[in-house]
Design an enzyme around this catalytic site. Structure first.
Site, short mmCIF file in Angstrom:
data_model
loop_
_atom_site.label_atom_id
_atom_site.label_comp_id
_atom_site.label_asym_id
_atom_site.label_seq_id
_atom_site.Cartn_x
_atom_site.Cartn_y
_atom_site.Cartn_z
CE LYS A 206 -1.98 -0.87 3.93
NZ LYS A 206 -1.34 -2.16 4.18
NE ARG B 53 -4.82 1.03 9.87
CZ ARG B 53 -3.60 0.56 9.82
NH1 ARG B 53 -3.34 -0.65 10.25
NH2 ARG B 53 -2.63 1.29 9.35
NE ARG C 67 7.20 -2.62 6.48
CZ ARG C 67 5.89 -2.42 6.58
NH1 ARG C 67 5.21 -1.93 5.55
NH2 ARG C 67 5.25 -2.75 7.68
NE ARG D 112 6.21 -0.23 10.33
CZ ARG D 112 5.02 -0.17 9.74
NH1 ARG D 112 4.91 0.31 8.52
NH2 ARG D 112 3.93 -0.60 10.36
NE ARG E 207 1.47 -4.09 11.72
CZ ARG E 207 2.69 -4.32 11.23
NH1 ARG E 207 3.56 -5.05 11.90
NH2 ARG E 207 3.02 -3.83 10.06
P1 ADP Z 1 0.40 -1.55 9.19
O1 ADP Z 1 -0.76 -1.28 8.33
O2 ADP Z 1 1.46 -2.36 8.54
O3 ADP Z 1 0.04 -2.06 10.54
P2 ADP Z 1 0.89 1.31 9.44
O4 ADP Z 1 2.19 1.98 9.24
O5 ADP Z 1 -0.23 1.66 8.56
O6 ADP Z 1 1.22 -0.22 9.41
O7 ADP Z 1 0.42 1.53 10.95
C1 ADP Z 1 1.26 1.25 12.03
C2 ADP Z 1 0.46 1.27 13.31
O8 ADP Z 1 -0.11 2.58 13.52
C3 ADP Z 1 -0.72 0.31 13.37
O9 ADP Z 1 -0.35 -0.99 13.77
C4 ADP Z 1 -1.59 0.98 14.44
O10 ADP Z 1 -1.05 0.79 15.75
C5 ADP Z 1 -1.40 2.45 14.11
N1 ADP Z 1 -2.40 2.90 13.12
C6 ADP Z 1 -2.17 3.28 11.83
N2 ADP Z 1 -3.32 3.62 11.23
C7 ADP Z 1 -4.31 3.46 12.15
C8 ADP Z 1 -5.71 3.63 12.15
N3 ADP Z 1 -6.37 4.04 11.04
N4 ADP Z 1 -6.39 3.37 13.28
C9 ADP Z 1 -5.76 2.97 14.40
N5 ADP Z 1 -4.45 2.77 14.48
C10 ADP Z 1 -3.71 3.01 13.36
P1 ADP Z 2 2.24 -1.86 3.25
O1 ADP Z 2 2.24 -0.35 3.25
O2 ADP Z 2 1.02 -2.43 2.59
O3 ADP Z 2 2.47 -2.47 4.59
P2 ADP Z 2 4.83 -1.63 1.87
O4 ADP Z 2 4.57 -0.72 0.71
O5 ADP Z 2 5.57 -1.08 3.02
O6 ADP Z 2 3.43 -2.31 2.33
O7 ADP Z 2 5.57 -2.93 1.31
C1 ADP Z 2 5.93 -3.99 2.20
C2 ADP Z 2 7.29 -4.56 1.81
O8 ADP Z 2 7.18 -5.29 0.59
C3 ADP Z 2 8.37 -3.51 1.56
O9 ADP Z 2 9.59 -4.09 1.97
C4 ADP Z 2 8.30 -3.27 0.05
O10 ADP Z 2 9.55 -2.84 -0.48
C5 ADP Z 2 7.95 -4.66 -0.46
N1 ADP Z 2 7.07 -4.66 -1.64
C6 ADP Z 2 6.07 -3.80 -1.92
N2 ADP Z 2 5.43 -4.14 -3.07
C7 ADP Z 2 6.05 -5.26 -3.52
C8 ADP Z 2 5.86 -6.12 -4.65
N3 ADP Z 2 4.89 -5.90 -5.55
N4 ADP Z 2 6.69 -7.20 -4.77
C9 ADP Z 2 7.66 -7.44 -3.86
N5 ADP Z 2 7.89 -6.67 -2.77
C10 ADP Z 2 7.09 -5.60 -2.60
#
Ligand code: ADP
Ligand code: ADP
Ligand code: ZN
Length: 220
Positions: free
Chosen positions: A13, A88, A122, A154, A165
């Site tokens: 994403k 979410r 990542r 992270r 998650r």
């Molecule tokens: P991921 O989708 O991989 O969990 P994000 O970077 O989008 O990672 O979010 C990291 C963390 O920030 C989430 O695990 C949550 O704790 C918090 N967070 C992000 N977006 C939201 C949301 N819309 N509502 C509640 N918590 C959120």
């Molecule tokens: P999200 O925001 O959904 O958690 P990220 O954009 O951070 O996802 O991508 C998650 C991990 O996968 C990162 O290390 C990124 O570089 C890698 N990645 C993203 N898209 C692809 C893809 N199409 N194929 C392989 N690796 C990917």
């Protein structure tokens, strides 16, 4: 144009949202990036939310909704935005519907198995870009191509937090898709393909791909 991008953790994403925003001059909004900024800078909000983020739990809706409301009111969002990581759950969707109109919704489909593989490699940057040790390495090891900062793993990309998650995504976020399906603005793309191929699918479903390399226009 206001766009939401959904998908499980690791589906790409952030990677895709940043590309869409950059190529089409839209604001990129990631609630996760905003929360990490506050945690890193130890703001009052950061200290309050750290305990949730580290273990992979959602930050309380009231706090999250306030943050998003403020962000969407910033002048750069007037031209449109790409929302990554919000809404979410049902309460967040309800709030969003009172402050903005969403025009298009993308869902990146990816198996949990592949998502876990992606997250284990990542590398993140504080500017919001993410890289992958194997699938998308930076030009210079450990350094962001864009801003030159040092990349980091992270804290919440550990197996326990990832599992939590993903479970929250399936239980609370996926049920929101029906709302957008009924409005006929939800588009699914296959997230298992390479980054460029996923991006091409998104441009096609959004009807934005004027520079489609194949020269074929899929307007049907
Ligand atoms: P991921 O989708 O991989 O969990 P994000 O970077 O989008 O990672 O979010 C990291 C963390 O920030 C989430 O695990 C949550 O704790 C918090 N967070 C992000 N977006 C939201 C949301 N819309 N509502 C509640 N918590 C959120
Ligand atoms: P999200 O925001 O959904 O958690 P990220 O954009 O951070 O996802 O991508 C998650 C991990 O996968 C990162 O290390 C990124 O570089 C890698 N990645 C993203 N898209 C692809 C893809 N199409 N194929 C392989 N690796 C990917
Ligand atoms: Zn960077």
């Amino acid at each position: 144009m206001n766009i939401i991008i959904f998908g499980p953790q690791g589906s790409g994403k952030g990677t895709q949202a940043e590309l869409i925003a950059r190529n089409h001059g839209l604001a990129y909004i990631s609630t996760g990036d905003i929360f990490r900024y506050h945690i890193k800078n130890k703001t009052d909000l950061g200290q309050e939310i750290e305990k949730y983020v580290t273990v992979g739990q959602l930050v309380p809706d009231e706090l999250t909704n306030e943050i998003v409301k403020d962000r969407i009111r910033q002048p750069d969002c007037v031209v449109g935005f790409v929302l990554d990581g919000y809404p979410r759950n049902k309460l967040q969707l309800e709030l969003l519907n009172t402050i903005a109109e969403i025009n298009q919704v993308i869902v990146i489909k990816l198996s949990d198995e592949e998502a876990i593989k992606r997250l284990s490699g990542r590398l993140a940057c504080k500017c919001g870009l993410s890289y992958h040790l194997i699938f998308n390495p930076p030009k210079k090891e450990g350094i962001c191509n864009h801003c030159g900062e040092k990349l980091f793993r992270r804290d919440d990309d550990n197996p326990q937090a990832v599992e939590k998650r993903l479970a929250i995504y399936h239980q609370e976020t996926e049920p929101l898709f029906d709302f957008f399906k009924q409005k006929r603005i939800l588009h699914e793309v296959d997230g298992h393909l390479a980054i460029e191929a996923v991006y091409q699918q998104i441009e096609t479903v959004l009807g934005l791909n004027s520079k489609n390399e194949t020269g074929l226009h899929q307007n049907s």
